[in-house]
Motif scaffolding. Structure first.
Motif, PDB file in Angstrom:
ATOM      1  N   SER A   4       2.747  -7.663   3.992  1.00  0.00           N
ATOM      2  CA  SER A   4       4.242  -7.299   4.830  1.00  0.00           C
ATOM      3  C   SER A   4       5.079  -6.150   3.995  1.00  0.00           C
ATOM      4  N   SER A   5       4.717  -5.921   2.677  1.00  0.00           N
ATOM      5  CA  SER A   5       5.414  -4.911   1.794  1.00  0.00           C
ATOM      6  C   SER A   5       5.000  -3.779   2.045  1.00  0.00           C
ATOM      7  N   PHE A   6       3.705  -3.514   2.656  1.00  0.00           N
ATOM      8  CA  PHE A   6       3.168  -2.162   2.828  1.00  0.00           C
ATOM      9  C   PHE A   6       4.174  -1.340   3.726  1.00  0.00           C
ATOM     10  N   ILE A   7       4.466  -0.029   3.059  1.00  0.00           N
ATOM     11  CA  ILE A   7       5.392   0.899   3.582  1.00  0.00           C
ATOM     12  C   ILE A   7       4.919   2.241   3.252  1.00  0.00           C
ATOM     13  N   VAL A   8       4.750   3.173   4.356  1.00  0.00           N
ATOM     14  CA  VAL A   8       4.426   4.391   4.352  1.00  0.00           C
ATOM     15  C   VAL A   8       5.640   5.426   4.835  1.00  0.00           C
ATOM     16  N   VAL A  51       2.990  12.443   1.533  1.00  0.00           N
ATOM     17  CA  VAL A  51       3.311  10.842   1.893  1.00  0.00           C
ATOM     18  C   VAL A  51       3.259  10.068   0.876  1.00  0.00           C
ATOM     19  N   LYS A  52       4.454   8.984   1.166  1.00  0.00           N
ATOM     20  CA  LYS A  52       4.464   8.163   0.021  1.00  0.00           C
ATOM     21  C   LYS A  52       4.022   6.685   0.465  1.00  0.00           C
ATOM     22  N   LEU A  53       3.294   6.138  -0.108  1.00  0.00           N
ATOM     23  CA  LEU A  53       2.560   4.314   0.136  1.00  0.00           C
ATOM     24  C   LEU A  53       3.017   3.715  -0.911  1.00  0.00           C
ATOM     25  N   LYS A  54       3.510   2.460  -0.474  1.00  0.00           N
ATOM     26  CA  LYS A  54       3.620   1.374  -1.719  1.00  0.00           C
ATOM     27  C   LYS A  54       3.370   0.021  -1.115  1.00  0.00           C
ATOM     28  N   TYR A  55       3.161  -0.909  -1.958  1.00  0.00           N
ATOM     29  CA  TYR A  55       3.349  -2.385  -1.490  1.00  0.00           C
ATOM     30  C   TYR A  55       3.440  -3.096  -2.868  1.00  0.00           C
ATOM     31  N   CYS A  90      -3.712   2.253   6.529  1.00  0.00           N
ATOM     32  CA  CYS A  90      -3.785   0.922   6.730  1.00  0.00           C
ATOM     33  C   CYS A  90      -3.899   0.194   5.204  1.00  0.00           C
ATOM     34  N   ILE A  91      -3.457  -0.936   5.014  1.00  0.00           N
ATOM     35  CA  ILE A  91      -3.743  -1.731   3.855  1.00  0.00           C
ATOM     36  C   ILE A  91      -4.623  -3.074   4.191  1.00  0.00           C
TER      37      ILE A  91
END
Length: 283
Positions: free
Chosen positions: A274-278, A119-123, A251-252
């Motif tokens: 709002s830039s948080f993507i999973v 799983v890739k997470l980014k912000y 969660c961020i």
């Protein structure tokens, strides 16, 4: 296409002369994690007393010529007709699916959390905020008029165990921090925070439940911030965004611990949230 569905609105009426006015307040009382409906259409009023100070619901009017206020709405979204190529730093990392807690603080794995591939997470956060390298203080904004740390920290976690979307839908009813499984060691104050507002945001057709929350100290009797109203002003603001991917809750939590900085950087802090993507990584 990105769309937003409000979960609630605040019991605050606008006044043409003074900006805000409070109505029907007969007793001053703080309510931890005020109950809100998670219905996408139902609107519920929150006691306006939770809005003191009012800056938590909306930033103060920016001075004329403020580039941020010209380009972005209060919720951090670009204004209509504005083309933006804002320079941002991207924080990206990967984990494996697990029933154990996974935790990252400011882009670094914490405790026993290990990097993975499933799983890739980014912000993202503004490029003008320092990245903490070369001895700099992370998230320090040297812009004229700010010259201070704009964000206390950014925490990302995968909650323990499995989860489904109902867990997020009911979070405002049973307590956000409890429902999302926020780690108490690092986010203890979130369990005593009040809900200011909530909404559902869709990114890449995936639902992200968002809450604005704020916490006040237990006592401020010896503080200059004591208003003599039976409670203390908020001193810690939490911006949350949570989603479900492959039966796991992610969660961020973006934190700001200064109401002065909140006035200056609220739109930018909301854009980080709002830039948080999973995304699950295909095998």
């Amino acid at each position: 296409m990105r769309t937003t569905t409000p979960l609630c609105v605040l019991a605050l009426s606008a006044s043409q002369s003074s900006g805000f006015s409070f109505h029907h307040i007969t007793r001053i009382q703080r309510t931890s994690e005020t109950t809100l409906s998670a219905s996408r259409r139902e609107v519920i009023a929150i006691p306006a007393v939770l809005l003191l100070p009012a800056i938590l619901s909306s930033p103060v009017n920016a001075e004329e010529g403020d580039l941020t206020s010209q380009m972005f709405n209060p919720d951090g979204s670009p204004k209509e007709g504005v083309e933006t190529e804002a320079k941002e730093r991207t924080v990206e990392f990967s984990w494996d699916f697990s029933k154990d807690l996974s935790l990252s603080e400011d882009g670094q794995n914490i405790g026993t959390t290990q990097s993975g591939k499933q799983v890739k997470l980014k912000y993202k956060y503004p490029f003008k905020w320092s990245d903490g390298k070369d001895g700099d203080v992370i998230y320090f904004d040297r812009s004229e008029g700010t010259n201070a740390k704009a964000c206390k920290r950014v925490t990302v976690f995968q909650a323990e165990g499995d989860a489904d979307i109902d867990r997020l839908k009911k979070a405002s009813l049973v307590g956000v921090a409890k429902s999302i499984g926020a780690p108490k060691d690092t986010l203890e104050r979130l369990y005593k925070a009040d809900i200011i507002s909530g909404k559902i945001d869709y990114r890449n057709d995936q639902a992200y439940y968002e809450w604005d929350m704020a916490a006040a100290p237990d006592s401020c009797s010896n503080s200059a911030e004591n208003l003599g109203l039976g409670f203390c002003p908020y001193d810690n603001i939490f911006l949350l965004s949570a989603t479900i991917v492959e039966d796991k809750l992610y969660c961020i939590v973006v934190e700001c611990d200064s109401t002065k900085i909140w006035k200056l950087a609220s739109s930018e802090l909301k854009r980080v949230r709002s830039s948080f993507i999973v995304d699950a990584v295909s095998a």
